[in-house]
Design a protein around this motif. Structure first.
Motif, short mmCIF file in Angstrom:
data_model
loop_
_atom_site.label_atom_id
_atom_site.label_comp_id
_atom_site.label_asym_id
_atom_site.label_seq_id
_atom_site.Cartn_x
_atom_site.Cartn_y
_atom_site.Cartn_z
N LEU A 1 15.08 98.49 169.90
CA LEU A 1 14.35 98.89 168.36
C LEU A 1 13.12 100.24 169.00
N GLY A 2 13.63 100.52 169.97
CA GLY A 2 12.60 101.27 169.63
C GLY A 2 13.64 103.49 169.50
N VAL A 3 14.67 103.54 169.62
CA VAL A 3 15.48 103.56 168.89
C VAL A 3 15.26 104.20 167.00
N VAL A 4 15.53 102.96 166.84
CA VAL A 4 15.39 102.67 165.14
C VAL A 4 13.74 103.58 164.89
N ARG A 5 12.35 103.43 165.49
CA ARG A 5 11.30 103.78 165.57
C ARG A 5 11.50 104.91 165.27
N VAL A 6 12.49 105.60 166.06
CA VAL A 6 12.07 107.23 166.47
C VAL A 6 12.93 107.48 164.97
N LEU A 7 14.02 106.79 164.40
CA LEU A 7 14.61 107.46 163.41
C LEU A 7 13.83 107.09 162.27
N LEU A 8 12.86 105.76 162.13
CA LEU A 8 12.41 105.59 160.56
C LEU A 8 11.19 106.71 160.82
N GLY A 9 10.47 106.89 161.65
CA GLY A 9 9.52 108.62 162.10
C GLY A 9 9.76 110.18 161.21
N ASP A 10 11.52 110.16 161.65
CA ASP A 10 12.16 111.05 161.01
C ASP A 10 11.68 110.82 159.44
N VAL B 1 2.04 106.92 163.68
CA VAL B 1 2.29 105.73 163.69
C VAL B 1 2.98 105.22 164.28
N GLU B 2 2.30 104.27 164.31
CA GLU B 2 3.39 102.76 165.59
C GLU B 2 4.08 101.96 164.26
N PHE B 3 4.90 101.31 164.62
CA PHE B 3 5.75 101.22 163.04
C PHE B 3 5.73 99.17 163.95
N ASP B 4 5.12 98.73 163.30
CA ASP B 4 4.73 97.14 163.57
C ASP B 4 6.46 96.45 163.49
N LEU B 5 6.18 95.57 164.43
CA LEU B 5 8.00 95.01 164.26
C LEU B 5 8.34 94.27 162.66
N VAL B 6 7.08 93.90 162.36
CA VAL B 6 7.47 92.93 160.75
C VAL B 6 6.42 94.00 159.37
N ALA B 7 6.89 94.96 159.56
CA ALA B 7 6.71 96.09 158.63
C ALA B 7 7.52 96.66 157.89
N LEU B 8 7.37 96.09 156.43
CA LEU B 8 8.96 96.14 155.55
C LEU B 8 8.52 97.78 155.32
N ILE B 9 9.68 98.66 155.37
CA ILE B 9 10.22 99.70 155.01
C ILE B 9 11.23 99.83 153.80
N GLU B 10 10.87 100.70 153.40
CA GLU B 10 11.56 100.72 151.55
C GLU B 10 11.58 102.44 151.70
N ALA B 11 12.92 102.37 151.15
CA ALA B 11 13.28 103.74 150.90
C ALA B 11 12.93 104.47 149.24
N LEU B 12 12.52 105.75 149.71
CA LEU B 12 12.21 106.82 148.75
C LEU B 12 13.24 107.06 148.17
N THR C 1 18.60 109.94 169.17
CA THR C 1 17.09 110.64 169.35
C THR C 1 16.85 111.76 170.01
N GLY C 2 17.56 112.52 170.04
CA GLY C 2 17.66 114.13 170.88
C GLY C 2 16.59 113.52 172.32
N GLY C 3 16.47 112.77 173.05
CA GLY C 3 16.08 112.44 173.92
C GLY C 3 14.64 111.91 173.58
N ARG C 4 14.09 111.61 172.76
CA ARG C 4 12.73 111.01 172.43
C ARG C 4 12.99 110.22 172.68
N THR C 5 11.62 109.14 172.99
CA THR C 5 11.78 107.88 173.16
C THR C 5 10.50 107.25 172.36
#
Length: 117
Positions: free
Chosen positions: A74-83, A16-27, A7-11
């Motif tokens: 989970l925090g790392v995944v949220r940062v990566l999803l944000g990217d 937006v806040e990624f809800d635990l049950v939010a569905l993510i789909e690749a575009l 995450t480059g040190g990002r926590t």
């Protein structure tokens, strides 16, 4: 050390806040991406985990499923999803608000109907 490096040190993600049950789909990458040689190249280069998320999300997955499949916090995944969201590479479908769910009365009627069968 590995999550910190990913995450480059990002926590957390500042968007937006990624809800635990939010569905993510690749575009698919946006039209015209990499087709403008006059524009300076983006300093961002995806980590292998970004690519793994995109591959996993060919079919929609929840944030918590992604974290579980990648065995990352989970925090790392949220940062990566944000990217990925910042680069329009994923779509986020948030869970329906509770008000849109059927009432308890309707659910009881459905259960009673099923029992009657």
């Amino acid at each position: 050390m590995r999550p910190y490096a990913l995450t480059g040190g990002r926590t957390h993600y500042d968007g937006v806040e990624f809800d635990l049950v939010a569905l993510i789909e690749a575009l698919d990458p946006p039209e015209g991406a990499d087709r403008h040689p006059a524009l300076p190249a983006s300093p961002w280069s995806p980590e292998p985990e970004h690519d793994m998320i995109l591959e996993l999300c060919r079919t929609p997955l929840s944030v918590v499923e992604i974290a579980s499949d990648l065995e990352l916090p989970l925090g790392v995944v949220r940062v990566l999803l944000g990217d990925l969201l910042d680069r329009s590479l994923i779509q986020v479908r948030r869970p329906a608000p509770v008000a849109q769910f059927p009432s308890e009365r309707v659910l009881k009627e459905v259960i009673d109907g099923i029992r009657a069968l």
